[in-house]
Scaffold this motif. Sequence first.
Motif, PDB file in Angstrom:
ATOM      1  N   LYS A 141       3.364   1.007  -1.436  1.00  0.00           N
ATOM      2  CA  LYS A 141       3.525   1.078   0.020  1.00  0.00           C
ATOM      3  C   LYS A 141       4.504   0.014   0.488  1.00  0.00           C
ATOM      4  CE  LYS A 141       0.928   0.792   4.384  1.00  0.00           C
ATOM      5  NZ  LYS A 141       1.516   2.022   4.960  1.00  0.00           N
ATOM      6  N   VAL A 142       5.507   0.441   1.266  1.00  0.00           N
ATOM      7  CA  VAL A 142       6.488  -0.499   1.812  1.00  0.00           C
ATOM      8  C   VAL A 142       6.699  -0.236   3.295  1.00  0.00           C
ATOM      9  CG1 VAL A 142       7.722  -0.770  -0.377  1.00  0.00           C
ATOM     10  CG2 VAL A 142       8.460   1.000   1.224  1.00  0.00           C
ATOM     11  N   ASP A 143       7.238  -1.245   3.992  1.00  0.00           N
ATOM     12  CA  ASP A 143       7.560  -1.084   5.407  1.00  0.00           C
ATOM     13  C   ASP A 143       9.010  -0.630   5.550  1.00  0.00           C
ATOM     14  OD1 ASP A 143       9.173  -3.328   5.047  1.00  0.00           O
ATOM     15  OD2 ASP A 143       7.861  -4.687   6.162  1.00  0.00           O
ATOM     16  N   LEU A 144       9.516  -0.624   6.754  1.00  0.00           N
ATOM     17  CA  LEU A 144      10.862  -0.111   6.993  1.00  0.00           C
ATOM     18  C   LEU A 144      11.962  -1.008   6.424  1.00  0.00           C
ATOM     19  CD1 LEU A 144      10.534   1.280  10.640  1.00  0.00           C
ATOM     20  CD2 LEU A 144      10.472   2.546   8.484  1.00  0.00           C
ATOM     21  N   ASN A 145      11.588  -2.202   5.963  1.00  0.00           N
ATOM     22  CA  ASN A 145      12.533  -3.092   5.293  1.00  0.00           C
ATOM     23  C   ASN A 145      12.353  -3.096   3.782  1.00  0.00           C
ATOM     24  OD1 ASN A 145      14.019  -4.232   7.552  1.00  0.00           O
ATOM     25  ND2 ASN A 145      12.095  -5.216   8.127  1.00  0.00           N
ATOM     26  N   GLY A 146      11.535  -2.178   3.274  1.00  0.00           N
ATOM     27  CA  GLY A 146      11.322  -2.101   1.835  1.00  0.00           C
ATOM     28  C   GLY A 146      10.387  -3.164   1.295  1.00  0.00           C
ATOM     29  N   ARG A 147       9.691  -3.883   2.186  1.00  0.00           N
ATOM     30  CA  ARG A 147       8.783  -4.948   1.744  1.00  0.00           C
ATOM     31  C   ARG A 147       7.438  -4.374   1.339  1.00  0.00           C
ATOM     32  NH1 ARG A 147      10.315  -8.635   6.888  1.00  0.00           N
ATOM     33  NH2 ARG A 147       9.278  -6.865   7.860  1.00  0.00           N
ATOM     34  N   SER A 148       6.938  -4.756   0.176  1.00  0.00           N
ATOM     35  CA  SER A 148       5.604  -4.345  -0.263  1.00  0.00           C
ATOM     36  C   SER A 148       4.560  -5.249   0.365  1.00  0.00           C
ATOM     37  CB  SER A 148       5.517  -4.407  -1.791  1.00  0.00           C
ATOM     38  OG  SER A 148       5.377  -5.760  -2.219  1.00  0.00           O
ATOM     39  N   SER A 149       3.288  -5.016   0.023  1.00  0.00           N
ATOM     40  CA  SER A 149       2.211  -5.873   0.542  1.00  0.00           C
ATOM     41  C   SER A 149       2.178  -7.233  -0.150  1.00  0.00           C
ATOM     42  CB  SER A 149       0.856  -5.177   0.368  1.00  0.00           C
ATOM     43  OG  SER A 149       0.588  -4.946  -1.008  1.00  0.00           O
ATOM     44  N   ILE A 150       2.945  -7.408  -1.213  1.00  0.00           N
ATOM     45  CA  ILE A 150       3.047  -8.685  -1.929  1.00  0.00           C
ATOM     46  C   ILE A 150       4.313  -9.397  -1.460  1.00  0.00           C
ATOM     47  CG2 ILE A 150       3.355  -9.760  -4.197  1.00  0.00           C
ATOM     48  CD1 ILE A 150       1.741  -7.472  -5.396  1.00  0.00           C
ATOM     49  N   ASN A 151       4.175 -10.636  -1.023  1.00  0.00           N
ATOM     50  CA  ASN A 151       5.315 -11.380  -0.496  1.00  0.00           C
ATOM     51  C   ASN A 151       6.404 -11.568  -1.558  1.00  0.00           C
ATOM     52  OD1 ASN A 151       4.098 -11.743   2.041  1.00  0.00           O
ATOM     53  ND2 ASN A 151       2.929 -13.492   1.282  1.00  0.00           N
ATOM     54  N   GLN A 152       7.653 -11.489  -1.109  1.00  0.00           N
ATOM     55  CA  GLN A 152       8.836 -11.615  -1.962  1.00  0.00           C
ATOM     56  C   GLN A 152       9.019 -10.470  -2.950  1.00  0.00           C
ATOM     57  OE1 GLN A 152       7.249 -15.095  -0.667  1.00  0.00           O
ATOM     58  NE2 GLN A 152       7.489 -15.667  -2.815  1.00  0.00           N
ATOM     59  N   LEU A 153       8.236  -9.396  -2.780  1.00  0.00           N
ATOM     60  CA  LEU A 153       8.373  -8.227  -3.642  1.00  0.00           C
ATOM     61  C   LEU A 153       8.763  -7.009  -2.815  1.00  0.00           C
ATOM     62  CD1 LEU A 153       8.016  -6.914  -6.486  1.00  0.00           C
ATOM     63  CD2 LEU A 153       5.698  -6.322  -5.762  1.00  0.00           C
ATOM     64  N   TYR A 154       9.883  -6.407  -3.162  1.00  0.00           N
ATOM     65  CA  TYR A 154      10.366  -5.190  -2.508  1.00  0.00           C
ATOM     66  C   TYR A 154      10.205  -4.010  -3.458  1.00  0.00           C
ATOM     67  CZ  TYR A 154      12.656  -8.539   0.641  1.00  0.00           C
ATOM     68  OH  TYR A 154      12.913  -9.559   1.537  1.00  0.00           O
ATOM     69  N   ALA A 155      10.245  -2.818  -2.901  1.00  0.00           N
ATOM     70  CA  ALA A 155      10.241  -1.611  -3.732  1.00  0.00           C
ATOM     71  C   ALA A 155      11.033  -0.523  -3.020  1.00  0.00           C
ATOM     72  CB  ALA A 155       8.813  -1.132  -4.002  1.00  0.00           C
ATOM     73  N   THR A 156      11.892   0.155  -3.752  1.00  0.00           N
ATOM     74  CA  THR A 156      12.610   1.300  -3.202  1.00  0.00           C
ATOM     75  C   THR A 156      12.766   2.360  -4.284  1.00  0.00           C
ATOM     76  OG1 THR A 156      14.854   0.540  -3.731  1.00  0.00           O
ATOM     77  CG2 THR A 156      13.957  -0.132  -1.610  1.00  0.00           C
ATOM     78  N   GLY A 157      13.228   3.528  -3.864  1.00  0.00           N
ATOM     79  CA  GLY A 157      13.365   4.629  -4.796  1.00  0.00           C
ATOM     80  C   GLY A 157      12.026   5.316  -5.031  1.00  0.00           C
ATOM     81  N   GLU A 158      11.939   6.047  -6.120  1.00  0.00           N
ATOM     82  CA  GLU A 158      10.768   6.898  -6.341  1.00  0.00           C
ATOM     83  C   GLU A 158       9.474   6.129  -6.523  1.00  0.00           C
ATOM     84  OE1 GLU A 158       9.409  10.707  -9.112  1.00  0.00           O
ATOM     85  OE2 GLU A 158      11.415   9.850  -9.351  1.00  0.00           O
ATOM     86  N   CYS A 159       9.525   4.898  -6.985  1.00  0.00           N
ATOM     87  CA  CYS A 159       8.293   4.134  -7.181  1.00  0.00           C
ATOM     88  C   CYS A 159       7.693   3.664  -5.858  1.00  0.00           C
ATOM     89  CB  CYS A 159       8.519   2.947  -8.104  1.00  0.00           C
ATOM     90  SG  CYS A 159       9.483   1.600  -7.385  1.00  0.00           S
ATOM     91  N   SER A 160       8.435   3.795  -4.768  1.00  0.00           N
ATOM     92  CA  SER A 160       7.964   3.315  -3.466  1.00  0.00           C
ATOM     93  C   SER A 160       7.419   4.462  -2.623  1.00  0.00           C
ATOM     94  CB  SER A 160       9.103   2.634  -2.705  1.00  0.00           C
ATOM     95  OG  SER A 160      10.076   3.585  -2.297  1.00  0.00           O
ATOM     96  N   SER A 161       6.600   4.100  -1.651  1.00  0.00           N
ATOM     97  CA  SER A 161       6.116   5.056  -0.652  1.00  0.00           C
ATOM     98  C   SER A 161       6.588   4.570   0.706  1.00  0.00           C
ATOM     99  CB  SER A 161       4.589   5.161  -0.693  1.00  0.00           C
ATOM    100  OG  SER A 161       4.118   6.060   0.296  1.00  0.00           O
ATOM    101  N   THR A 162       7.686   5.155   1.178  1.00  0.00           N
ATOM    102  CA  THR A 162       8.292   4.726   2.439  1.00  0.00           C
ATOM    103  C   THR A 162       7.734   5.476   3.636  1.00  0.00           C
ATOM    104  OG1 THR A 162      10.066   6.383   2.369  1.00  0.00           O
ATOM    105  CG2 THR A 162      10.459   4.306   1.190  1.00  0.00           C
TER     106      THR A 162
END
Length: 523
Positions: free
Chosen positions: A356-377
């Motif tokens: 799960k990420v927000d509109l900036n690609g930020r996950s629920s873990i600080n300093q960790l981003y996720a994009t592409g298929e592994c993310s849920s935007t």
Amino acid sequence: MKREYDFLVIGSGIAGLSYALKVADYGKVAVVSKTELKETNTAYAQGGIASVTYDPDTFEKHINDTLIAGDGECNVEAVKKVVKEAPEQIKQLLQWGTDFDKKKDGQFDLHREGGHSEHRILHHKDNTGAEIQRALIEEVHSHPSIDVLQYHFAVDIITQHHMGKVTEPWMRDIECYGAYVLNKNTGAIETILAKTTMMATGGIGSVYHTTTNPLIATGDGIAMVFRAKGIIENMEFIQFHPTSLYNPSERPSFLITEAMRGYGGILRRQNGQEFMEEYDERGCLAPRDIVARAIDNELKLSGDEYVFLDVTHKSAEETRNHFPTIYNKCMSLGIDITKDMIPVVPAAHYLCGGIKVDLNGRSSINQLYATGECSSTGLHGANRLASNSLIEALVFSDAAAKDAIETIKNIEINRRIPDWNDEGTSHPEEMILITQSNREVQQIMSKYVGIVRSNIRLNRAYDRLEVIYRETEKLYQDSKVSEKICHLRNKINVGYLIIKMARKRKESRGLHYTIDYPNKLED
């Protein structure tokens, strides 16, 4: 061995490489790829990339098509963001050297695919992903601030629990400090410390036996974030591509792009009869979930192993020109698609949920981003609209890059992280244990957690998977880390998440269809 970077990127598809290029002018970047840079889900994408380009298409039409396909589960703001920012990201791809097909008048030759109300799919023949991947790789190799670590496999992200601190899923102060990475050439576990980490590990197709994904698509990023107590969502929404080439001896399955149906391809029973009009008024251009379930039902009713996709009524020259990769592949198997119908079956293709990420690609873990298929935007909701995935990766990688560039200004690398400790472990004596468990996981997921589900199937899958989980965790704790055992462990984690979320959803919606709850709940 410790390395330090401003930006750590795990994964080398369109999400990871486009992000790396956008942050590279602001710090030192490491791109971790578990094989070669070119071996990614992106490179296997045939159809194209969706963007509003010419009239009569509009942002509103693209937004509406995406929301309809997503079946009430989309994040509307994420949909608007991707659709409206798509044209600018297409310009960036062109600047990086991507070549899209054009007509004689110089305009892009746009395809139309299932669920789209207009022609809006930019493409390069029928190997668009490979063309994008080529351009990105050339740019990455030419940038002096990017270190490419090929044949390196991320084992786990580093958080507080590696320092002996207990974290809980509900906590919001979990921080990512980098990752422990297996150097496949030396067998050593390296500690890569970073101010920010981007998870761009792609899909989960290899959790299933029949998949269009490369066999390295084992859900690594999702499993790593799950173990670090990050938030994962919507894992029940697995997209099965309706048309992969029926060739049981081949893995992964060869994809027959949806653009071929947009081109005029007709799905037929083995007796030659059309059937899609019986399932949906849009016929062969219905969204993928509907077409995949229709084919699945036809195969169950007939006992056949495949249906046909027919383009023999189209111009032979035009077919060869538009689909050279498919034409050559089928010819290698003795199928001339200008004269012969193509045998096709559904195959696991794309995950609409993930980290799960927000509109900036930020996950629920600080300093960790996720994009592409592994993310849920939130873009795809319960079902991805065809060709929306590549553009989603670009838009959210761009947003994450802008955020990370600001974030690193206030972050210090945590150098108190201990090196990997594998004292008391040994190499597994019987690799057959890992190989057999891997087969069992794929069989469980394919038989019980596929296109059509039920409570009894999901419960059986859960019980069977739990036994394999306990056996594998014991083996993992006693063994030297290897890619094979990590792949198995990650597949089990991902399978558990899919089953857990599928059991929780007491309705049929989008890609999740269960015979126990055949109808949707009211929105």
